[in-house]
Design a protein around this motif. Structure first.
Motif, mmCIF file in Angstrom:
data_model
loop_
_atom_site.group_PDB
_atom_site.id
_atom_site.type_symbol
_atom_site.label_atom_id
_atom_site.label_comp_id
_atom_site.label_asym_id
_atom_site.label_seq_id
_atom_site.Cartn_x
_atom_site.Cartn_y
_atom_site.Cartn_z
ATOM 1 N N ASN A 40 0.453 -1.115 0.093
ATOM 2 C CA ASN A 40 0.108 -0.041 -0.329
ATOM 3 C C ASN A 40 0.728 1.615 -0.208
ATOM 4 O O ASN A 40 -0.198 2.184 0.288
ATOM 5 N N LYS A 41 1.901 1.327 -0.353
ATOM 6 C CA LYS A 41 2.731 2.045 -0.446
ATOM 7 C C LYS A 41 2.871 3.343 0.860
ATOM 8 O O LYS A 41 3.306 4.201 0.290
ATOM 9 N N HIS A 42 3.403 2.227 1.945
ATOM 10 C CA HIS A 42 3.410 3.102 3.317
ATOM 11 C C HIS A 42 5.024 3.358 3.307
ATOM 12 O O HIS A 42 5.726 2.284 2.784
ATOM 13 N N GLU A 43 5.772 4.742 3.931
ATOM 14 C CA GLU A 43 7.017 4.537 4.302
ATOM 15 C C GLU A 43 7.113 3.528 5.717
ATOM 16 O O GLU A 43 6.076 3.203 6.845
ATOM 17 N N PRO A 44 8.411 3.071 5.405
ATOM 18 C CA PRO A 44 9.001 2.031 6.409
ATOM 19 C C PRO A 44 8.165 2.610 7.628
ATOM 20 O O PRO A 44 8.670 4.094 8.255
ATOM 21 N N MET A 45 7.930 2.216 8.739
ATOM 22 C CA MET A 45 7.711 2.321 10.045
ATOM 23 C C MET A 45 8.143 1.924 11.542
ATOM 24 O O MET A 45 8.214 0.611 11.136
ATOM 25 N N ARG A 46 8.046 2.250 12.366
ATOM 26 C CA ARG A 46 8.220 1.449 13.413
ATOM 27 C C ARG A 46 7.087 0.678 13.959
ATOM 28 O O ARG A 46 6.366 0.443 14.075
ATOM 29 N N ASN A 47 8.086 -0.774 14.110
ATOM 30 C CA ASN A 47 7.464 -2.016 14.650
ATOM 31 C C ASN A 47 6.456 -2.449 13.276
ATOM 32 O O ASN A 47 5.677 -2.788 13.497
ATOM 33 N N HIS A 48 6.497 -1.533 11.844
ATOM 34 C CA HIS A 48 5.352 -1.747 11.133
ATOM 35 C C HIS A 48 3.966 -1.432 11.443
ATOM 36 O O HIS A 48 2.929 -2.010 11.139
ATOM 37 N N CYS A 49 4.129 -1.250 12.170
ATOM 38 C CA CYS A 49 2.376 -0.252 12.590
ATOM 39 C C CYS A 49 2.900 1.362 13.008
ATOM 40 O O CYS A 49 3.141 1.861 14.060
ATOM 41 N N PHE A 50 1.170 1.609 12.802
ATOM 42 C CA PHE A 50 1.077 3.370 12.749
ATOM 43 C C PHE A 50 1.299 3.967 14.225
ATOM 44 O O PHE A 50 1.301 5.057 14.300
ATOM 45 N N ALA A 51 0.817 2.649 15.064
ATOM 46 C CA ALA A 51 0.669 3.337 16.860
ATOM 47 C C ALA A 51 2.128 3.238 17.286
ATOM 48 O O ALA A 51 2.398 4.310 17.321
ATOM 49 N N CYS A 52 2.799 2.470 16.503
ATOM 50 C CA CYS A 52 4.127 2.498 17.360
ATOM 51 C C CYS A 52 4.630 3.785 16.271
ATOM 52 O O CYS A 52 5.722 4.374 17.251
ATOM 53 N N GLN A 53 4.828 4.409 15.450
ATOM 54 C CA GLN A 53 5.124 5.437 14.535
ATOM 55 C C GLN A 53 4.636 6.851 15.486
ATOM 56 O O GLN A 53 5.383 7.244 15.438
ATOM 57 N N TYR A 54 3.244 6.606 15.789
ATOM 58 C CA TYR A 54 2.893 7.917 16.329
ATOM 59 C C TYR A 54 3.036 8.300 17.864
ATOM 60 O O TYR A 54 3.763 9.307 18.139
ATOM 61 N N ALA A 55 3.911 7.071 18.450
ATOM 62 C CA ALA A 55 4.124 7.078 19.808
ATOM 63 C C ALA A 55 6.206 7.080 19.792
ATOM 64 O O ALA A 55 6.213 8.714 20.511
ATOM 65 N N LEU A 56 6.367 6.921 18.552
ATOM 66 C CA LEU A 56 7.600 7.137 18.413
ATOM 67 C C LEU A 56 7.827 8.886 18.772
ATOM 68 O O LEU A 56 8.357 9.241 18.866
ATOM 69 N N GLU A 57 7.130 9.546 17.339
ATOM 70 C CA GLU A 57 6.815 10.371 16.766
ATOM 71 C C GLU A 57 6.331 11.376 18.298
ATOM 72 O O GLU A 57 7.123 12.881 18.814
ATOM 73 N N LYS A 58 5.577 11.017 18.785
ATOM 74 C CA LYS A 58 5.180 11.798 20.345
ATOM 75 C C LYS A 58 6.395 11.991 21.300
ATOM 76 O O LYS A 58 6.685 13.285 21.729
ATOM 77 N N SER A 59 6.909 10.852 21.569
ATOM 78 C CA SER A 59 8.055 10.969 22.506
ATOM 79 C C SER A 59 8.872 11.993 21.898
ATOM 80 O O SER A 59 9.374 13.153 22.834
ATOM 81 N N GLU A 60 8.900 11.914 20.695
ATOM 82 C CA GLU A 60 10.195 13.123 20.746
ATOM 83 C C GLU A 60 10.215 14.634 20.777
ATOM 84 O O GLU A 60 11.047 15.158 20.830
#
Length: 122
Positions: A40-60
């Motif tokens: 579905n042409k999504h960029e690589p993200m933390r743990n292949h998970c939208f929630a984990c990617q959000y959490a990473l960005e929020k923690s930063e």
């Protein structure tokens, strides 16, 4: 720093798709999550998970650097999917036989988890 946005729409699409799997899709050498993201042409993200990617960005963007504490999903009595109690939907799913009815049911439950109050979503 810009406020992170949780792609809840794509999170649900991914987990609904996983919940419907009865076998590994053709060409899926890696995890179903990674396969779906690439297809579905999504960029690589933390743990292949939208929630984990959000959490990473929020923690930063916060003083609290504990990534899992920023999970946008409401896991009920637990704050995040890999809570040390080992009694979360995600833990149960990782222990279930892959592609079994239980595995699919738990995947559907993850797809429909509510989002915590205050999380910006698309």
């Amino acid at each position: 720093m810009k406020e992170p946005v949780f792609n809840h729409t794509a999170h649900r699409q991914l987990w609904y798709w996983i919940a419907g799997l009865k076998a590994s899709p053709d060409g899926c050498a890696e995890s179903p999550n990674e396969f779906w993201l690439q297809a579905n042409k999504h960029e690589p993200m933390r743990n292949h998970c939208f929630a984990c990617q959000y959490a990473l960005e929020k923690s930063e963007s916060s003083r609290c650097k504990c990534i899992c504490e920023h999970c946008p999903l409401d896991w009920g009595t637990h704050n995040y999917c890999l809570h040390p109690s080992g009694n979360t939907l995600y833990h149960k799913r990782t222990k279930a036989k892959v592609f079994s009815a239980e595995w699919r049911e738990l995947s559907m439950a993850i797809a429909t988890l509510p989002v915590k109050d205050g999380v910006k979503v698309i």
